[in-house]
Design a protein around this motif. Structure first.
Motif, short mmCIF file in Angstrom:
data_model
loop_
_atom_site.label_atom_id
_atom_site.label_comp_id
_atom_site.label_asym_id
_atom_site.label_seq_id
_atom_site.Cartn_x
_atom_site.Cartn_y
_atom_site.Cartn_z
N MET A 1 0.95 -1.32 0.05
CA MET A 1 -0.01 -0.07 -0.06
C MET A 1 0.73 1.28 -0.07
SD MET A 1 -2.92 1.04 2.60
CE MET A 1 -3.94 2.55 2.50
N ALA A 2 0.48 2.56 -0.69
CA ALA A 2 1.14 3.55 -0.76
C ALA A 2 1.22 4.21 0.64
CB ALA A 2 0.52 4.54 -1.79
N GLU A 3 2.35 4.93 0.88
CA GLU A 3 2.58 5.69 2.32
C GLU A 3 1.53 6.61 2.48
OE1 GLU A 3 6.14 8.47 3.95
OE2 GLU A 3 6.04 7.97 2.02
N THR A 4 1.24 6.75 3.61
CA THR A 4 0.42 7.74 4.32
C THR A 4 1.03 8.63 5.40
OG1 THR A 4 -1.47 6.22 4.13
CG2 THR A 4 -1.73 8.22 5.69
N ARG A 5 1.21 10.00 4.95
CA ARG A 5 2.10 10.65 5.86
C ARG A 5 1.56 12.14 5.72
NH1 ARG A 5 6.27 14.34 5.32
NH2 ARG A 5 6.40 14.09 3.11
N ILE A 10 2.43 21.09 3.07
CA ILE A 10 1.27 21.00 2.13
C ILE A 10 0.21 21.33 2.98
CG2 ILE A 10 0.02 19.27 0.79
CD1 ILE A 10 2.44 17.76 -0.12
N HIS A 11 -0.01 21.20 4.09
CA HIS A 11 -1.24 21.43 4.98
C HIS A 11 -1.74 22.76 4.99
CE1 HIS A 11 -4.64 19.96 7.14
NE2 HIS A 11 -4.38 20.93 7.96
N ALA A 12 -1.03 23.90 4.95
CA ALA A 12 -1.51 25.29 4.93
C ALA A 12 -2.35 25.33 3.95
CB ALA A 12 -0.08 26.17 4.76
N PRO A 13 -3.58 26.24 4.38
CA PRO A 13 -4.57 26.00 3.27
C PRO A 13 -4.27 26.54 1.78
CG PRO A 13 -5.37 26.92 5.51
CD PRO A 13 -4.03 26.80 5.51
N ARG A 83 3.96 15.25 -6.08
CA ARG A 83 3.16 14.47 -6.30
C ARG A 83 2.75 13.43 -5.12
NH1 ARG A 83 0.60 14.91 -11.45
NH2 ARG A 83 1.51 16.59 -12.45
N THR A 84 3.93 12.79 -4.76
CA THR A 84 4.14 11.61 -3.84
C THR A 84 3.49 11.97 -2.43
OG1 THR A 84 5.46 10.39 -4.98
CG2 THR A 84 5.42 9.93 -2.68
N ALA A 85 4.11 13.31 -2.18
CA ALA A 85 3.83 14.07 -1.05
C ALA A 85 2.36 14.52 -0.70
CB ALA A 85 4.63 15.23 -0.52
N PHE A 86 1.79 14.93 -1.79
CA PHE A 86 0.56 15.32 -1.72
C PHE A 86 -0.51 14.13 -1.74
CE2 PHE A 86 -3.49 16.37 -4.12
CZ PHE A 86 -3.88 17.32 -3.27
N ASP A 87 -0.05 13.08 -2.33
CA ASP A 87 -1.07 11.88 -2.38
C ASP A 87 -1.06 11.38 -0.80
OD1 ASP A 87 -1.64 12.24 -5.27
OD2 ASP A 87 -0.17 10.83 -5.71
N ALA A 88 0.30 11.37 -0.53
CA ALA A 88 0.24 10.70 0.97
C ALA A 88 -0.25 11.66 2.02
CB ALA A 88 1.96 10.57 1.54
N VAL A 90 -3.08 13.57 1.28
CA VAL A 90 -4.35 13.21 1.14
C VAL A 90 -5.03 12.15 1.86
CG1 VAL A 90 -6.44 12.91 -0.70
CG2 VAL A 90 -4.91 14.78 -0.81
N ARG A 91 -4.10 11.00 1.85
CA ARG A 91 -4.29 9.79 2.43
C ARG A 91 -4.53 9.96 3.86
NH1 ARG A 91 -1.63 7.90 -1.74
NH2 ARG A 91 0.36 7.73 -0.70
N ALA A 92 -3.73 10.70 4.37
CA ALA A 92 -3.44 10.90 5.78
C ALA A 92 -4.71 11.95 6.39
CB ALA A 92 -2.29 11.89 6.29
#
Length: 101
Positions: A1-5, A10-13, A83-88, A90-92
């Motif tokens: 499964m892909a990483e969740t982090r 990225i989280h700043a609105p 892309r990897t960080a954003f996807d992780a 979003v999963r978090a």
């Protein structure tokens, strides 16, 4: 499964929205991004600098074929790491929103 982090950068609105807009496209014009987000040039530049310093966003300038002057368009894109960080991230957020009780 892909990483969740969860990613504080990225989280700043505004940065979260930048990444969300860049994720489905190859690149986006600075002006289009600015107008879509309804922020000033300075605000967008500040957030893009943070994302670029983290290796999440790249920019390149190109002459516009549709212009008669020498102004250049700034194209923005998420890097592979972005892309990897954003996807992780979003999963978090999805895990936070749907906790298993």
């Amino acid at each position: 499964m892909a990483e969740t982090r969860f990613d504080e950068i990225i989280h700043a609105p505004v940065r979260l929205r930048i990444c969300g807009l860049l994720r489905p496209v190859d690149h986006l014009d600075f002006a289009v991004l600015r107008d879509t987000l309804s922020v000033s040039d300075a605000t967008l530049s500040k957030h893009l600098k943070t994302l670029a310093t983290s290796g999440y966003v790249t920019s390149r300038k190109a002459v516009s074929a549709g212009r008669d002057d020498a102004r250049r368009i700034t194209w923005l894109a998420l890097t592979r790491a972005g892309r990897t960080a954003f996807d992780a991230h979003v999963r978090a957020l999805q895990e936070i929103a749907t906790p298993s009780i």
